[in-house]
Each structure stands twice: as C-alpha cells, then as structure tokens.
Design a protein around this motif. Structure first.
Motif, mmCIF file in Angstrom:
data_model
loop_
_atom_site.group_PDB
_atom_site.id
_atom_site.type_symbol
_atom_site.label_atom_id
_atom_site.label_comp_id
_atom_site.label_asym_id
_atom_site.label_seq_id
_atom_site.Cartn_x
_atom_site.Cartn_y
_atom_site.Cartn_z
ATOM 1 N N ASN A 1 0.797 -1.243 0.000
ATOM 2 C CA ASN A 1 0.000 0.000 0.000
ATOM 3 C C ASN A 1 0.820 1.280 0.000
ATOM 4 O O ASN A 1 0.417 2.285 -0.565
ATOM 5 C CB ASN A 1 -0.907 0.065 1.243
ATOM 6 C CG ASN A 1 -1.813 -1.142 1.350
ATOM 7 O OD1 ASN A 1 -1.995 -1.864 0.379
ATOM 8 N ND2 ASN A 1 -2.364 -1.375 2.524
ATOM 9 N N TRP A 2 1.957 1.268 0.709
ATOM 10 C CA TRP A 2 2.701 2.499 0.937
ATOM 11 C C TRP A 2 4.015 2.489 0.162
ATOM 12 O O TRP A 2 4.672 1.459 0.070
ATOM 13 C CB TRP A 2 3.040 2.645 2.423
ATOM 14 C CG TRP A 2 1.871 2.755 3.350
ATOM 15 C CD1 TRP A 2 1.268 1.738 4.027
ATOM 16 C CD2 TRP A 2 1.184 3.951 3.738
ATOM 17 N NE1 TRP A 2 0.252 2.223 4.807
ATOM 18 C CE2 TRP A 2 0.169 3.566 4.657
ATOM 19 C CE3 TRP A 2 1.327 5.302 3.414
ATOM 20 C CZ2 TRP A 2 -0.688 4.495 5.234
ATOM 21 C CZ3 TRP A 2 0.462 6.219 3.998
ATOM 22 C CH2 TRP A 2 -0.527 5.813 4.884
ATOM 23 N N HIS B 1 -5.230 -4.313 9.223
ATOM 24 C CA HIS B 1 -6.264 -3.746 8.341
ATOM 25 C C HIS B 1 -5.599 -3.563 6.970
ATOM 26 O O HIS B 1 -4.957 -2.551 6.703
ATOM 27 C CB HIS B 1 -6.729 -2.408 8.951
ATOM 28 C CG HIS B 1 -7.515 -1.542 8.030
ATOM 29 N ND1 HIS B 1 -8.530 -2.020 7.249
ATOM 30 C CD2 HIS B 1 -7.441 -0.203 7.778
ATOM 31 C CE1 HIS B 1 -9.038 -1.016 6.547
ATOM 32 N NE2 HIS B 1 -8.386 0.084 6.849
ATOM 33 N N PRO B 2 -5.687 -4.614 6.128
ATOM 34 C CA PRO B 2 -4.863 -4.653 4.914
ATOM 35 C C PRO B 2 -5.094 -3.504 3.950
ATOM 36 O O PRO B 2 -4.203 -3.183 3.168
ATOM 37 C CB PRO B 2 -5.277 -5.982 4.253
ATOM 38 C CG PRO B 2 -5.938 -6.776 5.306
ATOM 39 C CD PRO B 2 -6.516 -5.823 6.296
ATOM 40 N N GLU B 3 -6.245 -2.845 3.989
ATOM 41 C CA GLU B 3 -6.510 -1.777 3.005
ATOM 42 C C GLU B 3 -5.828 -0.459 3.375
ATOM 43 O O GLU B 3 -5.759 0.456 2.541
ATOM 44 C CB GLU B 3 -8.022 -1.543 2.870
ATOM 45 C CG GLU B 3 -8.792 -2.736 2.301
ATOM 46 C CD GLU B 3 -9.162 -3.766 3.368
ATOM 47 O OE1 GLU B 3 -8.911 -3.527 4.572
ATOM 48 O OE2 GLU B 3 -9.701 -4.839 2.999
ATOM 49 N N GLY C 1 -8.385 7.857 5.376
ATOM 50 C CA GLY C 1 -7.861 8.562 4.209
ATOM 51 C C GLY C 1 -7.129 7.573 3.328
ATOM 52 O O GLY C 1 -6.764 6.477 3.782
ATOM 53 N N PRO C 2 -6.901 7.929 2.082
ATOM 54 C CA PRO C 2 -6.110 7.031 1.218
ATOM 55 C C PRO C 2 -4.693 6.913 1.783
ATOM 56 O O PRO C 2 -4.231 7.815 2.485
ATOM 57 C CB PRO C 2 -6.084 7.759 -0.136
ATOM 58 C CG PRO C 2 -7.099 8.838 -0.043
ATOM 59 C CD PRO C 2 -7.281 9.164 1.392
ATOM 60 N N PRO D 1 -4.393 19.328 -3.898
ATOM 61 C CA PRO D 1 -5.130 18.336 -4.696
ATOM 62 C C PRO D 1 -4.933 16.921 -4.148
ATOM 63 O O PRO D 1 -4.324 16.063 -4.784
ATOM 64 C CB PRO D 1 -4.525 18.482 -6.101
ATOM 65 C CG PRO D 1 -3.663 19.686 -6.060
ATOM 66 C CD PRO D 1 -3.297 19.948 -4.646
ATOM 67 N N ALA D 2 -5.464 16.699 -2.940
ATOM 68 C CA ALA D 2 -5.263 15.421 -2.249
ATOM 69 C C ALA D 2 -6.089 14.321 -2.893
ATOM 70 O O ALA D 2 -7.217 14.558 -3.300
ATOM 71 C CB ALA D 2 -5.687 15.565 -0.787
ATOM 72 N N PRO D 3 -5.528 13.101 -2.955
ATOM 73 C CA PRO D 3 -6.364 11.970 -3.361
ATOM 74 C C PRO D 3 -7.480 11.801 -2.329
ATOM 75 O O PRO D 3 -7.251 11.959 -1.131
ATOM 76 C CB PRO D 3 -5.405 10.774 -3.335
ATOM 77 C CG PRO D 3 -4.193 11.232 -2.611
ATOM 78 C CD PRO D 3 -4.168 12.713 -2.605
#
Ligand code: NAP
Length: 398
Positions: A204-205, A244-246, A265-266, A286-288
């Motif tokens: 994810n990161w 929390h895998p997401e 948040g993303p 312009p945040a996701p």
C-alpha cells in the motif's frame, strides 16, 4: 493561505520528498507560501541539489563529508551555502524557522530532532526512532521551548486528530492499524527465503527501505506502539494493534463510553504531512480522496504474533521501560540493515532483536546520567555492538 518558514531534515528521502511535493502543490494551488531555511540529505546529492535549486534554501547539507565537493559543484552559481557532516545537520536543525520536518531515518535522526526540539518551532516528527529512544525527554524538551510536536506517522497523526488532549481520561484504548505488510498471508515455511527486494515491495505504501523492512517484520508496528505510548501517555496494555490490509483507517481512539473515533484517508503520506504542516489549520491541496463505494469493504484481523514476533518483543521492551525501547530500536535497526545488505535472513531479524534484548538485560543496560539524547546515543552504540556480535555468531553457526 498557510505561510511557513521551514527546514526539512532528510529532504531526499521518501517523507522529505513528499513534504516538498506537498508544499509545491499547495503553492501551485495558491493555498500555501513557503520559504526554506535548510534542506539536509545523505548520499543522494543529485536529488538534494535539485531540491535546493527549486527551493533556494539558505543552506543545503549532506550528512557525508566525502560528498561535500560534489554538492558544492552541483550548486555552483547559486547563493546557497553548502555544508556536510553530523554537526552541520544539527546546526541546520537549530536555525530559527516556524516548522521543522524531522525525516532522517533511524537513530541517525536523533541528534538533529533533539536540537530542533529546543528551538520552539513546530516539530513535525516522522523520525519515530528518536521518540522510541528518548520519547518522554524529547516531548518535554519541545514543551519547555514553547514549541509543539506533531506526529507525522499516519497512525499517530490519526490518533492526534481524534484524541481529546484536554481530557485524556476520556480515552480507554488506542487501536493502531497495521497493513500486515507484504507477507501478511505468507506461511512461515515460505518466509525463510524472503529477499530484500520482496520485503521492500509494500502493498500500500511507498516508503524508504528501512521502514519497508520494519513493516514486513511488523517491527514498525512495535516501534509505533512505543511511539504511541509516549506521545499519548498511554500504558502498553491500553494499546492494541489490528491488521487492516486496506490501510484506509489509520488508527482509532476508543472512549470510555464505548464510542470509537477513527481517522480515514487514502494511504498517502502527504495527507498526514499536510495535517502537521497546517495544524491547527487545514491546508487545501489536490489530495487523493476516499471513495468508499469503490472500496466496497474494509477488513480487519488479529496480528499473528508467531509469524511476526517483533511486535511482541516491542511490547515487552515497552513494558520493561527505561533503556529497553532504545535497545529494541538499535537491535532492530542493525538487523534490518544487515538483512538489506544480504548478511541476515529475514526470519533472523526478530531472532537478533530477541537475543540482543536478552544480552542487554543480562548486562543491566541502562541510561547513564546527563542529557537524555547523549544517554540514548550511548545505549544505541552499545546495543549496536551487541547486535553485531549476535549476527556474527549466527553467521559462524551457519
Ligand atoms: N516513508 C514513509 O512513508 C514513512 C511513514 C511514517 C514514518 N516514516 C519515518 O520517517 C523517517 C524517514 O523515513 P523514509 O521512509 O523517508 O526514509 P528514507 O526514504 O530512507 O529517507 C531517509 C532520509 O534520511 C537521510 N539519511 C540517511 N542516513 C542518514 C544519516 N546517517 N544522517 C543524516 N541523514 C541521513 C537520507 O538521505 P539520502 O537518501 O540522501 O541518503 C534521506 O534523506 C523514518 O524514521 C521512518 O520510520 C516514514
């Protein structure tokens, strides 16, 4: 409009570069205006020079004295001063600014974070290792100087945003979320041959190499547990970890009345950095954005302490208190870099940490007298020697 005079320590790294990118986007959007006092990096001179040409700091510093001439050449024709070495980084950290991002990786970031803490500026702390090594003293130092410490780690930023600082007795529990890393579902027998390349490929990161390895072993969550205990003055038995895998819920605060507040948040570090940059205000960029309908579901599971023993070792270190968290940090850092250098197997990272903790306990490792930063650095150095010996022992036995 957010206006800040800033210094970015570790500007060439993942968090440092995200900080400058966020500032860039805020300027382009007309919501932020920034002057940069100092930028510091390590080996990546080309990136440091490129950043310095864009932001025109008063000084650009490399940690490596052998690269000073390369940096000087890269900035020839500008009026940007150049410097090199640990002392120059500490000098950069003490310059008067409104806001300092401490984003050097590992215990190497401790001295400059300690120096920055005394300036009275807002200290945006990404370097979790300095909190783990001497958290209470660092927090007190920021307070005494009239500054403010704002966590940058996404989990602690999440808690910071929903924690009732004025009434901490209303909180019953902190719940840190963990992605579980790239090996969340890998059976133990297949973890033996894990390579550095596999370990740094986080699902994810996008992060630096060391924190990516820490995330893969879950030592990162252990460091974060210690970080949370110090930041929010919470005993270890009231800090839980849930996988929390997401990576959408960044952490949660449970209140005594059974209500639980989460921050979402993303998975993009620029969002917690934006929070730290503007706090207590908010900065538009312009945040996701989250689209929960597209995400569909969020899932949770308990961490597997058998496959990821580093998490429990960190809890034991926090329980033991004193110098033990600093020992955990140093042993883990040595082992993580040995793994990245292909000198240690993945599963032996936690084994080295466990054995080093045992050696340090037997040796009665404790903080000496004097300033907390110096005492933590002595423990760090002594632990590194112990961990190297443990690694050499493993190599000889193989
Ligand atoms: N990355 C993330 O998403 C994330 C999230 C939460 C917390 N954090 C924390 O933020 C910190 C930075 O992480 P990162 O992922 O940004 O690390 P990184 O990408 O490896 O960057 C580390 C920075 O520190 C510099 N550096 C390396 N060794 C140094 C030394 N001995 N002295 C001075 N500077 C040195 C590097 O310079 P060169 O690259 O030029 O050598 C670079 O600027 C860590 O404490 C990490 O745990 C990171």
């Amino acid at each position: 409009m957010i206006r800040r005079r800033v210094t970015v320590l570790g500007s060439t790294g993942s968090v440092g570069a995200s900080t400058l990118d966020l500032m860039d986007q805020a300027e382009a959007t007309g919501t932020g205006a920034f002057e940069v006092e100092a930028l510091t990096g390590g080996a990546n001179i080309a990136k440091l020079a490129e950043q310095a040409r864009r932001w025109r700091p008063k000084v650009a510093v490399t940690a490596d004295p052998a690269r000073l001439e390369e940096l000087r050449d890269a900035l020839a024709g500008t009026d940007i001063a150049v410097a090199a070495g640990d002392a120059a980084i500490v000098e950069a950290a003490t310059r008067p600014v409104d806001w300092i991002m401490a984003a050097i990786v590992g215990a190497a970031g401790l001295k400059s974070a300690w120096a920055a803490a005394a300036t009275g500026a807002t200290l945006a702390l990404a370097n979790k290792e300095s909190l783990v090594c001497c958290g209470p003293a660092l927090i007190e130092r920021v307070k005494r100087a009239g500054g403010r410490l704002i966590p940058v780690d996404s989990e602690h930023s999440a808690i910071f945003q929903v924690f009732p600082a004025e009434a901490p007795e209303r909180v019953s529990r902190l719940i840190l979320t963990a992605s579980g890393g790239p090996f969340r579902q890998t059976p133990r027998e297949r973890m033996i041959g894990i390579t550095p390349q596999q370990a740094v490929a986080h699902p994810n990161w996008s992060m630096g190499a060391k924190i990516s390895v820490d995330s893969a072993t879950m030592a990162n969550k252990g460091l974060e547990m210690i970080e949370a205990a110090y930041l929010f003055d919470m005993p270890q038995d009231r800090i839980d970890v849930v996988v929390h895998p997401e990576s959408i819920i960044h952490s949660l605060v449970e209140y005594v009345d059974g209500s639980t507040l989460a921050q979402m948040g993303p998975p993009d570090m620029r969002t917690p950095i934006a929070c730290a940059l503007a706090w207590p205000d908010r900065i538009a960029w312009p945040a996701p954005k989250l689209d929960l309908a597209v995400l569909g579901r969020l899932t949770f599971e308990a961490p597997d302490l058998l496959r990821f023993p580093a998490l429990d070792l960190a809890r034991q270190a926090l329980k033991a208190g004193g110098a033990t968290p600093a020992v955990f940090n140093a042993a883990n850092e040595v082992a993580a870099f040995a793994f990245l250098d292909r000198k240690l197997a993945f599963l032996n990272i936690a084994a080295v940490v466990a054995e080093t903790l045992e050696c340090a306990t037997k040796a009665g490792m404790a903080f000496g007298s004097g300033d907390a930063c110096g005492a933590a650095l002595s423990v760090d150095a002594e632990t590194r020697r112990m961990a190297e010996t443990v690694i050499a022992g493993l190599a000889n036995a193989a």
